[in-house]
Every structure is written in structure tokens, then in C-alpha cells.
Design an enzyme around this catalytic site. Sequence first.
Site, PDB file in Angstrom:
ATOM      1  N   THR A  65      -9.554  -6.207  20.892  1.00 20.56           N
ATOM      2  CA  THR A  65     -10.862  -5.937  20.309  1.00 20.56           C
ATOM      3  C   THR A  65     -11.930  -6.570  21.190  1.00 20.56           C
ATOM      4  O   THR A  65     -11.645  -7.472  21.984  1.00 20.56           O
ATOM      5  CB  THR A  65     -10.970  -6.542  18.901  1.00 20.56           C
ATOM      6  N   GLU A  83      -8.661  -0.978  16.221  1.00 18.55           N
ATOM      7  CA  GLU A  83      -7.450  -1.023  15.396  1.00 18.55           C
ATOM      8  C   GLU A  83      -6.927   0.361  15.035  1.00 18.55           C
ATOM      9  O   GLU A  83      -5.841   0.493  14.482  1.00 18.55           O
ATOM     10  CB  GLU A  83      -7.736  -1.791  14.088  1.00 18.55           C
ATOM     11  N   LYS A 122     -27.192  -9.512   1.522  1.00 11.84           N
ATOM     12  CA  LYS A 122     -27.028  -9.713   0.081  1.00 11.84           C
ATOM     13  C   LYS A 122     -28.317 -10.303  -0.478  1.00 11.84           C
ATOM     14  O   LYS A 122     -28.541 -11.502  -0.392  1.00 11.84           O
ATOM     15  CB  LYS A 122     -25.856 -10.645  -0.218  1.00 11.84           C
ATOM     16  N   TRP A 181     -27.002  -5.202  -2.433  1.00 10.53           N
ATOM     17  CA  TRP A 181     -26.745  -5.039  -1.004  1.00 10.53           C
ATOM     18  C   TRP A 181     -27.879  -4.254  -0.343  1.00 10.53           C
ATOM     19  O   TRP A 181     -28.331  -3.228  -0.864  1.00 10.53           O
ATOM     20  CB  TRP A 181     -25.435  -4.273  -0.776  1.00 10.53           C
TER      21      TRP A 181
END
Lengths: 538, 538
Positions: free
Chosen positions: B180, B326, B436, B441
Site C-alpha cells: 500500500t 487490497e 464528525k 457526519w
Amino acid sequence: MMDYPLLIRSMLERGRLVAADQEIVSRDFHGVMRYTMREMYARVCQLAHALDRLGVKPHEHIGSFAWNNHRHLELYFAVPCSQRVLHTINIRLFTEQLVYIINHAEDRLIFIDEDLLPVMEGIADRLPLVERFVVMTDAPELPATTLKNALLYEDLIRSEKTEYAFPDFDEWTTAILGYTSATTGMPKGVEYSHRGLFLHCMMALVGELGVRESDVSMPIVPMFHVNAWGRPLADTWIGAKQVYPGSRPTAKDFCELIDRERVTYSAGVPTVWMGILQHLKANPGVYDVSSVRCLLSGGSALPQSLVEVYEKELGIPMYQGYGQTETTPITFISYPKKKHQNLQGAERYRIRAKTGHIVPGLEMRLLDPDGKPVPYDGKSMGELLLRGPWVLRSYYKDPEKTRDAFSDGWFRTGDIATMDDEGYLQVVDRTRDLIKSGGEWISSVDLENVIMGHPDVLEAAVIAVPHERWQERPIVCVVLRPEASDKVSKDDILKYFEGRVAKWWIPDDVIFVTEIPKTSVGKFSKKTLREQYQSGVL
Amino acid sequence: MMDYPLLIRSMLERGRLVAADQEIVSRDFHGVMRYTMREMYARVCQLAHALDRLGVKPHEHIGSFAWNNHRHLELYFAVPCSQRVLHTINIRLFTEQLVYIINHAEDRLIFIDEDLLPVMEGIADRLPLVERFVVMTDAPELPATTLKNALLYEDLIRSEKTEYAFPDFDEWTTAILGYTSATTGMPKGVEYSHRGLFLHCMMALVGELGVRESDVSMPIVPMFHVNAWGRPLADTWIGAKQVYPGSRPTAKDFCELIDRERVTYSAGVPTVWMGILQHLKANPGVYDVSSVRCLLSGGSALPQSLVEVYEKELGIPMYQGYGQTETTPITFISYPKKKHQNLQGAERYRIRAKTGHIVPGLEMRLLDPDGKPVPYDGKSMGELLLRGPWVLRSYYKDPEKTRDAFSDGWFRTGDIATMDDEGYLQVVDRTRDLIKSGGEWISSVDLENVIMGHPDVLEAAVIAVPHERWQERPIVCVVLRPEASDKVSKDDILKYFEGRVAKWWIPDDVIFVTEIPKTSVGKFSKKTLREQYQSGVL
């Protein structure tokens, strides 16, 4: 990477997720019905619950005896996704073959279209293992039938829940069982695994000839024959509109569906395309077929002349697919390369009438009779052998035929072919249809392709007859167009070959017939022709 | 069906068979070189023989430290097809990360592009396991280097045979190892199996956005980053012409290659498309980009305004792909449905800027913080979880990070998304980038997409800063176009949000910066921004 099994469930779930409102159209027994992918999904779940309720165990075989319609589509998903095996019974087999395969497959439950009841009633007392029949019809009540334990499909599923938790299981599990159409001997069984169908159907979505969400796909190739070339599964996966032509479809039905549903894509055998062409020509201006972006032809060799007339007269590009019951089926597709796309004249159609490029995922060999690779020079002939994830491993419960069909882990197709330096395979003939004349091979398929280009010839088949000096010689059986039947002579036919094939390839005789006999799936039955005409030694 | 392993060899062999004369173009260190697929195949075989000669054992790791060029392509095939593992080292990682991953992967042999020698020389004494370096260059002699046991690539392969019997082996064998790009912590290793790459690359050939034989494909996304989205493998498989942009490519290089090689298809990150757009605008009439039929953008959210300007000003359709290291990487692609294709105005671009439909072969879930599925209503947010044959099973030698990344057999992407009733996913934010605010959100990505539509804004990133009352509040970091730098105020920026987002979403502050910091693969590095600006509590 995850140990995630390649299952048909994946196709169904994605289709529902990305294309819930997509239409599925089915020419049913009493008209054309249509519903959405969402409704199809709900009925598939109901059917899976119903199978549970009937006590059908995992891996048990369930027969389908049906046309291309929406209930057959529901069986295509509900049976394998709930871990049972769908045996798609070829409704065109002869009685003896039907009895043989149903018993050989050990089907215990058979789903049957209403109008096929008489066929099944005629053989039911010879099917000791079948416990129950489910009749698929739009009629509200069960039609009168002598079949034991008959249920109505709609009654069976009506009260079931419309969601089902389709399980995970081994991707090597058999999903569909099909039998060859048996040009020789009894049909042979081929088990299609979830893994094989997953990979085959993803391949069938690749490239210009892959169906897309924007397509309207009408699978003409029967769902009882080699998974309808994977179309019902692949079309659902990608979320295309699907059109099923239903019971006993005629050329007129196909033309009407193309026109009304704006079909863009279809797949079928050459004889179907010939029938549609004749119907369109006999009814000029009646149908709008301009929506069609491509037709895929397979099952038997595609005459170059047919490709040409479809493009020139209808504006429809036609391509050839090649494969076998043993290969799920698609193994080669003829698509012109970029550099071929502006070819004009005969060259343009020659490329498309080739057998084609091997599809992504498979591996091939061309071997001479000694098992040595032949050069890829466009001329050298060899038997085609295949390996790949959608090529059969063995015939179902048939070790003897399995032994003959494989060589060193490769499947022997029994087809003789050449390969050119552009990677285009050309199947020359079936091993058994090649004519061995004076120690050389003559391709019956090549001769047929030539004479099918004759303007007065409707159909033609070339077979070998025994010959005292040359061992075998070709003769050609010809069906003339009705309007030409009086004015074409044997000599006219033979002259047509001159300059088009080597002189020694020209057939020794012409037999005019009213029809070329066909196998159960519409291929020319050379076996029948040979039985009729081969006795006369030349 | 046959127990036939899904191997990368299959792609290479088919490419050679059906497209031997196809061109591969590589912008090399000293100009543009071109050769055919046939020649590429021969050199891949030579390289495999050379690895044998060097004594590299099956499953051993071989590093590549290289740009997108023809030698890197040869490594993509020779290493995995001969059953070794190619570790594609991300050349843009920081020194500490490079040392970590090369040691973590236990690379014993590294292939390195000539112009990257200084980077490797700087860390070589911290790589105790590396025994040998192979330098890839067009120069006839080995450049001066302090690297031990350095060989010249061309010397290595020159005398080897040009055919190689690539073996059969288990499809679960690792083919490529990637790490990654590490937006947090040290890079994590992902092992790509032959099976996973086979399935991913076949999927990457499906549909309108799949590369075809007739395409000219230029992979801009680096080959050291998530298999260049599978393009080098898939393009070879289908037989497309390939164009590799080589060392340190600039927007000018890309434009020249598109123009001269008639590129039809390319894939890269939004920042690359922004750069190309600016270069084209700054040089009107210089480049002909009319050959391009589609661009695939991924790596970070594609601003709708960019889709719009590409189509309106350049006539080039751009689509969004979504995925992760991934997931090999592609998991979603935005392609308009048939019914969307004639949409006009903002709706037209809104669809294409969506994250997209799940690609065939994968399975998804959207779960709320309690692990319950959220409704697919286009509004409810949930974390995206994935399963499928090209989703990782575990991080390489990292059980702890593996444990955190999975839930009940599903991979937790860490992305928050919504799903609408047309099956389009919309990634709203990274879990850690969500703001937040007062128990609700706020999506930083949505705010960025809005402000990127401001005519004077070149780039923008929104981050959360701690807030005493609301817990967190958004601030926006803005890079203005050079010509606008004097005339745009903080208030202008904040006013632009009005009416475009809910009032309480409007950022509390604007910070003008000269550049948004990027990660090694060109994504906005919010981690760096947060480190710089998060300290100031609002």
C-alpha cells in the site's frame, strides 16, 4: 487473495443490484409477458424455497424440458444457486435418446413446458426414477395429463418468500448437466461446474461481441443446448434486457421480436439465420431490424455468402463462434482485427467466416496424426486439442468414452483445422467428415461453403462415398431454391466448382434432395445422408 | 470441468498467438522504442531462462524498481510465469518506507531502471538480503554504480533461448507482491495470486471500458502501483497496442504520445488528467487528441467538473474506477446505463462522477457502525465491505493489521458510501476523513467536489480540525490558479458553498496554500495537511 468460490449466485446478485428495473421479455404460450430483473429475482428465490419444501437434496438432478422462456431462466438460477443440478433436457432428441439420458442422469423431478406434455407422457412409464413433474404454463389450472404427481409451477412457488440466503459452496460443484446432441451413438453427459460457467460467462462479456447493459439480447440458441452459449447467465450478470422467443418459434416470431423489442444482439445456428433471411426477403419493408448490432452464429460452419448477404442487404454484421457441448461451449470467435476492419469485397467476409481467434482463457494445440504440432502456416492441417477452465474433465458416468476423448490431459475435439499467422483458426472438417481421396484430404466443409454461394442453392451437404480406386470421393447433396428447381442441372452445379477449388476436389456426383436432414439442434446430419447415399460405390 | 489452473501464462501465450505483430511502444531513456508482441514474448522467455541461470528458486521474490516501460512489462510476465514473485517496488516511497518494504519482502534480486540508481545506491547498505542488482538501460555498458553485483539487463538475457516451457502450477501461487502507499503507518504487503489477477484482468476486458484488440492503450498509472490496474496483463491478453510512457513522464510527454501513437484508452489519477488538461489549454492546437475513446480515472475521487470539461472542451469521455491496493484494484466502475446516455447538463456528468457499479465477480455490503446493512436509498451511509476472488485474504506477514481489516470474512475498505436504487455506489469519504460534527457526519469529499468547481480553484482538500463544542469542524485548504491568486478572498470561497451544501457543512476556515501535499502515488495526503493545520483548535 480470498478463497472466494466462483458461483452462479454472483451473477444473479449483481444483476439484481445494478439492473433491478431492467426488462425481461418472454414470448409465452399465450402472448408476450414482461417483468423486471427484480421480479425475476423474487421468483428465483420462491422457486429455491419450493425446492427445499419438496425435499430436493443438494447435488440432486432436476430436469428441465422447456423452451427459451422466463420460467426456464428462473430454473437456470434457482436450481444451481441452491446447490442442485439442472439437467437441461434436449427436447428435440429422439424417444430412445430421451429415455436414455433421463435415466442416465437419474432425474427425480422434471419441470416441463405445457406444450411438451405429450412427448413426456409418451415415455413416462420408462422413467422409473422420476417421482414428480412440474408443469410450466400460464393457465390457472393444471392441464389434463397422465403424468404422475404433476404440480403447477405457479402453485408451487406462489406462497414462498421472495428472499433466499443462497449458500456458499465449492466452486467445482456441478451446476448444469447437458448431453451432446449425439451425431454418433447415444448422447454423452457433460457436467458444467459453477467455476467453469463463471469463467465462460465472464469471457462471453469480453470485447465487441460481449453483451452490455445497453444491449437487448435474444438468445435463439436453445436453453436445452449447451447453456444457450452462456447467454442467460451472462446477460443477467451484466444487466442487459433479455428477450426469450418461447415455444416453437418461427422465423416470423424472431422477426417480430427483433422489430418490437429492438433486439441488438442474438446468437443461433446458421439455419436459423437462413430462415430469418428468407422471411425478411419474402416480406420486404414489414420489419425494422436496424436495431441489431451483431449476430453470433455457431453450431455449424458459417457460410461466407451468408455473412455477405446479411451485411450487404440488411446492414447486420454477423460473426462466427465455435465450440462444442464439451466446452461450455465457446472456444473461438471470429472478429476482424483493427487492420481488417476496412477490408472490402470478399476479403472482408472471408475473415468473418473464419472459425476465429481462441477466446481469452483457453489453450490450444494442432497435432498431426503422429501427435506432432503442425506449423501455423494457414495450410497444414491438424486435429484441434483444447485445455481450459471450461473444457470438460470427463463424460458423466462414462469412463470408456472419456478415455477416447483425451490425450495427455488435452481434450480431442475431433475437428481438423489450420491456423494462420494472424492467429485465426479455420476448422476444415470433422475428422469423420473429411474425405480421404487417393491419400489426400478433401474438406467437405470447404466444398459446402463454395456451393452455398451458388445463387440457386438453398442448402448443400457434401459426403464421402466409397470409391474403388481413390478410396473415397465426394458427392454433393443439394437443395435448390423453389423457383430454381427446374432450371438447374447437375452439370451447372459441378461447373460452379471449377476455378473455385482444386480440380480433384470437384465432387463426382450431385444429388438433388428436397431437404438436408438435420440433427436435434439444427445441424446438418451427415450421418443420415451417409446412410442414405453411401451404399452406392462409385 | 478440467482442473486447469488460472495462470498469467495464459494471457501471454494468447497475446502472442492472436496478435504476434501487434506493436508495443516504450518511451525509453533515449527516445521511443517499438517492437512487436512476438519480440516481447521472445525476450520474456530469455529473461525466464536468465533467472534460471542465476539460480532464482520458485516463489523467491524479485524486486522491480522501474517506470512504465517495456523491460518492466517483460518482468511482469517472465517472473510470475516462471513461478517467481515480482515485488513491484513503489519508487515514490520515502527512504524509510523503501528500506522497510524491501527487507520485509526479502527481495534477493532487484531490477532497477538506470535513472533510479541514485535512490537505490543511497539505501543499498541497509538492504542486507539483496544479493544482486540488474540495471535496465539502453546504454551498451553498465553505468558507474556503487551497487554490488550489478549486471546489465541486456547482457543478462542476450544469449538465452527465445522459447521457454512455462510450467503449470497451483493458481493460488503468488504472482506479484505490492505494498500500500501508506497514508498511515508503514506500507502493508498484498500478495496477488495468479488466480486473482487472471479473474481481475478478464473482468477488466468486459464491456465498453474494457480494452479491445483495436485499442491503443497507454497505462499512465504506474506499474509499481497495484499492477497498473491490471492493464499490462489485460492489454497483452487481448492483443491491444500498448504504449508505455517511460521515465519521469510529464504532461507534455503524455500529450505527445497520445498524438503520435493515436492512443485510444488510458488510465490514471485525477491529478494527471488535471495536468494534461492544463497543458492542452496552454498549447491550443498543438496536439490532436481525437483518437481517445475513453479515459479511466481512479485513485482518488473524480471531480464532476473535470468530467465535464474533458467532454465539453476536448470531446473525451472520462469514467471513474474505484478500488484499492487490497483489491487488485478495481471494484467499481461508473458507466452510464442506456437510459442515462442521452442525459444532458449536470445530470450527465453526475452519473459519471459517481463511484459506480460493482464490477462482475465481486460482492458488497454497506454496514452501519452496529454492523447492520443500511438501506440502498442513495442517502444512508455505511462502511463498504467487499468479498471476491481478487480481494486480499491477509496482509503479507502482518497478522495484526490483517485482524483489523476483516469482519466475518469480508474486507473492510474503510470507506463510507451510499448506494442508490440504480445500483450506483457513491463513496462519501474515508472513515478517517469524515468530519464528525455535533454527532453527524460531514463528507470531506463532497465539500472538495463542490469547491473544485469554483473557476479560480486549482486544487482543494478538506480536513477536520478539533472543535470544543462540535468535536470536529471542516476547514478547506485551497490552491488558487496562478492568475487568480490576488483576487479571491476567504469569503469568496466560503460564499461558493452557500446553496450547494447544507449550511452546517460549510467549512469554518479557508487556508490558501501553494500546493496540496501528495502521497507517493499522487493522491492528496490529508495526513500531512492534518499534521500541519490540525493543531489549531477552533
